[in-house]
Design a protein around this motif. Structure first.
Motif, mmCIF file in Angstrom:
data_model
loop_
_atom_site.group_PDB
_atom_site.id
_atom_site.type_symbol
_atom_site.label_atom_id
_atom_site.label_comp_id
_atom_site.label_asym_id
_atom_site.label_seq_id
_atom_site.Cartn_x
_atom_site.Cartn_y
_atom_site.Cartn_z
ATOM 1 N N ALA A 98 0.768 -1.307 -0.081
ATOM 2 C CA ALA A 98 0.036 0.002 0.078
ATOM 3 C C ALA A 98 0.837 1.161 -0.160
ATOM 4 O O ALA A 98 1.929 1.053 0.540
ATOM 5 C CB ALA A 98 -0.899 0.013 1.136
ATOM 6 N N CYS A 99 0.402 2.123 -0.550
ATOM 7 C CA CYS A 99 1.083 3.632 -0.445
ATOM 8 C C CYS A 99 -0.100 4.889 -0.505
ATOM 9 O O CYS A 99 -1.254 4.379 -0.872
ATOM 10 C CB CYS A 99 2.021 3.828 -1.874
ATOM 11 N N TRP A 100 0.395 5.860 -0.682
ATOM 12 C CA TRP A 100 -0.692 7.061 -0.494
ATOM 13 C C TRP A 100 -0.265 8.209 -1.316
ATOM 14 O O TRP A 100 0.856 8.412 -1.942
ATOM 15 C CB TRP A 100 -0.899 7.665 0.951
ATOM 16 N N VAL A 101 -1.329 8.847 -2.077
ATOM 17 C CA VAL A 101 -1.160 10.201 -2.843
ATOM 18 C C VAL A 101 -1.878 11.096 -2.111
ATOM 19 O O VAL A 101 -2.966 11.054 -1.534
ATOM 20 C CB VAL A 101 -1.511 9.838 -4.193
ATOM 21 N N ARG A 102 -1.726 12.394 -2.507
ATOM 22 C CA ARG A 102 -2.248 13.552 -1.971
ATOM 23 C C ARG A 102 -1.923 14.776 -2.710
ATOM 24 O O ARG A 102 -0.927 14.998 -3.457
ATOM 25 C CB ARG A 102 -1.951 13.849 -0.420
ATOM 26 N N GLY A 103 -2.841 15.664 -2.916
ATOM 27 C CA GLY A 103 -2.661 16.934 -3.483
ATOM 28 C C GLY A 103 -3.440 17.102 -5.148
ATOM 29 O O GLY A 103 -4.211 15.981 -5.497
ATOM 30 N N THR A 104 -2.829 17.983 -5.626
ATOM 31 C CA THR A 104 -3.706 18.409 -6.998
ATOM 32 C C THR A 104 -2.397 18.254 -8.143
ATOM 33 O O THR A 104 -1.353 18.584 -8.164
ATOM 34 C CB THR A 104 -3.861 19.860 -7.059
ATOM 35 N N PRO A 105 -2.787 17.130 -9.092
ATOM 36 C CA PRO A 105 -1.661 16.806 -10.111
ATOM 37 C C PRO A 105 -1.470 18.197 -10.666
ATOM 38 O O PRO A 105 -2.440 18.847 -11.075
ATOM 39 C CB PRO A 105 -2.344 15.616 -10.948
ATOM 40 N N ALA A 106 -0.310 17.942 -11.482
ATOM 41 C CA ALA A 106 -0.023 19.158 -12.546
ATOM 42 C C ALA A 106 -0.050 18.311 -14.074
ATOM 43 O O ALA A 106 0.837 17.500 -14.151
ATOM 44 C CB ALA A 106 1.151 19.762 -12.255
ATOM 45 N N ALA A 107 -0.861 18.728 -14.866
ATOM 46 C CA ALA A 107 -1.051 18.235 -16.108
ATOM 47 C C ALA A 107 -0.203 19.305 -17.046
ATOM 48 O O ALA A 107 -0.359 20.481 -17.148
ATOM 49 C CB ALA A 107 -2.340 18.255 -16.901
ATOM 50 N N ARG A 108 0.561 18.599 -17.997
ATOM 51 C CA ARG A 108 1.453 19.162 -18.910
ATOM 52 C C ARG A 108 1.319 18.716 -20.328
ATOM 53 O O ARG A 108 1.495 17.368 -20.457
ATOM 54 C CB ARG A 108 2.975 19.450 -18.440
ATOM 55 N N PHE A 109 1.148 19.519 -21.233
ATOM 56 C CA PHE A 109 1.093 19.111 -22.695
ATOM 57 C C PHE A 109 2.171 19.807 -23.359
ATOM 58 O O PHE A 109 2.453 21.140 -23.274
ATOM 59 C CB PHE A 109 0.002 19.274 -23.395
ATOM 60 N N SER A 110 3.219 19.093 -24.166
ATOM 61 C CA SER A 110 4.224 19.769 -24.648
ATOM 62 C C SER A 110 4.377 19.125 -26.064
ATOM 63 O O SER A 110 3.891 18.082 -26.526
ATOM 64 C CB SER A 110 5.519 19.242 -23.713
ATOM 65 N N ASP A 111 5.252 19.859 -26.696
ATOM 66 C CA ASP A 111 5.474 19.504 -28.357
ATOM 67 C C ASP A 111 6.619 18.404 -28.472
ATOM 68 O O ASP A 111 7.131 17.989 -27.426
ATOM 69 C CB ASP A 111 5.777 20.806 -29.010
ATOM 70 N N ALA A 112 6.890 18.237 -29.638
ATOM 71 C CA ALA A 112 7.958 17.183 -29.984
ATOM 72 C C ALA A 112 9.473 17.919 -29.392
ATOM 73 O O ALA A 112 10.402 17.030 -29.266
ATOM 74 C CB ALA A 112 8.172 16.938 -31.384
ATOM 75 N N ARG A 113 9.551 19.127 -29.270
ATOM 76 C CA ARG A 113 10.698 19.638 -28.657
ATOM 77 C C ARG A 113 10.898 19.830 -27.267
ATOM 78 O O ARG A 113 11.553 20.014 -26.485
ATOM 79 C CB ARG A 113 11.085 20.929 -29.355
#
Length: 210
Positions: A98-113
Motif C-alpha cells: 500500500a502507498c498513498w497520494v495527496r494533492g492536485t496533479p499538474a498536467a502538462r502538454f508539450s510539443d516534440a521539442r
C-alpha cells in the motif's frame, strides 16, 4: 238556518290543529374514527441524487507515499460542463504494498521539442491523503470506480485550435511524473474567445467513488 249554522260549526271544529314550529339545531356530520383516510396514489416528487459522500481514510503509520513507478493512470469517461470538457482520471496502485497520494496533479502538454503547449492551473481545493491498496484492477473508460483508487479531474476550456500532436504527462505531488501518451491530442473545450489561448484547470485527487 240554525241547523246549517250547526253543521258549519261542526265542520270547522273537525279541522286538524296547526302544528307548532319545532326548532332544529344544525349538526355537523362527523365520520367515525374508524373510517380510514383514502390512500394517496400520487407519485412522489422527484428527488435529486446527492453527490457521493467521501470520508478521509486513515493512513496506517509507516505507509510510504507512492512512487511514479508504483502507479498507473487511466482515462475515464469525459463529459461537458459549462463550456468546458471534463476529463476524469483514475489512479491505481500496481505495486505489492500500500502507498498513498495527496494533492492536485499538474498536467502538462508539450510539443516534440519538449516545449510546453498547455499547463494546468491548481484550483487550490482541500485535499486529504488517499490510501491506495495493492491488488486492485485498473479501471477502464466508463467503468465503475471503487474506493482504493484515486480520482482527479481536468477541465479544458477555450480550445479554439485543436492540437493533435502533443506529449501528455501528469505530475503527482511527492510522487513524480507519469506519461499518459506521446504524439496524441489535447482535449479541447468550447471556443469562447477565438485568438485566446486554451485554459486548463486541475482538481485534487479524491478517494474513488465515480
Amino acid at each position: 238556518m240554525f241547523a246549517l249554522f250547526g253543521l258549519l260549526a261542526t265542520g270547522c271544529g273537525s279541522q286538524p290543529a296547526e302544528r307548532p314550529l319545532v326548532s332544529v339545531a344544525a349538526t355537523a356530520i362527523v365520520p367515525p374514527a374508524s373510517v380510514a383516510r383514502p390512500a394517496d396514489t400520487r407519485s412522489p416528487a422527484p428527488t435529486q441524487t446527492p453527490p457521493p459522500i467521501r470520508t478521509p481514510v486513515a493512513i496506517p503509520s509507516g505507509t510510504p507515499s507512492c512512487k511514479a513507478s508504483d502507479l498507473v493512470i487511466s482515462n475515464l469517461a469525459g463529459n461537458g460542463a459549462t463550456g468546458a470538457i471534463v476529463e476524469a482520471f483514475a489512479i491505481t496502485n500496481r505495486s505489492a504494498t500500500a502507498c498513498w497520494v495527496r494533492g492536485t496533479p499538474a498536467a502538462r502538454f508539450s510539443d516534440a521539442r519538449g516545449v510546453a503547449i498547455l499547463t494546468s492551473s491548481d484550483v487550490h481545493e482541500r485535499a486529504d491523503p488517499v490510501l491506495l491498496p495493492p491488488g486492485l484492477a485498473q479501471p477502464g473508460a466508463n467503468d465503475y470506480v471503487t474506493r482504493g483508487h484515486g480520482i482527479f479531474e481536468l477541465w479544458f476550456r477555450n480550445g479554439c485550435e485543436a492540437e493533435l500532436h502533443a506529449t501528455f504527462a501528469i505530475t503527482i505531488p511527492d510522487t513524480g511524473d507519469v506519461v499518459m501518451w506521446r504524439d496524441g491530442p489535447i482535449p479541447a473545450g468550447r471556443c469562447d474567445s477565438p485568438g485566446s489561448p486554451p485554459i486548463l484547470f486541475a482538481f485534487p485527487i479524491v478517494d474513488g467513488i465515480y
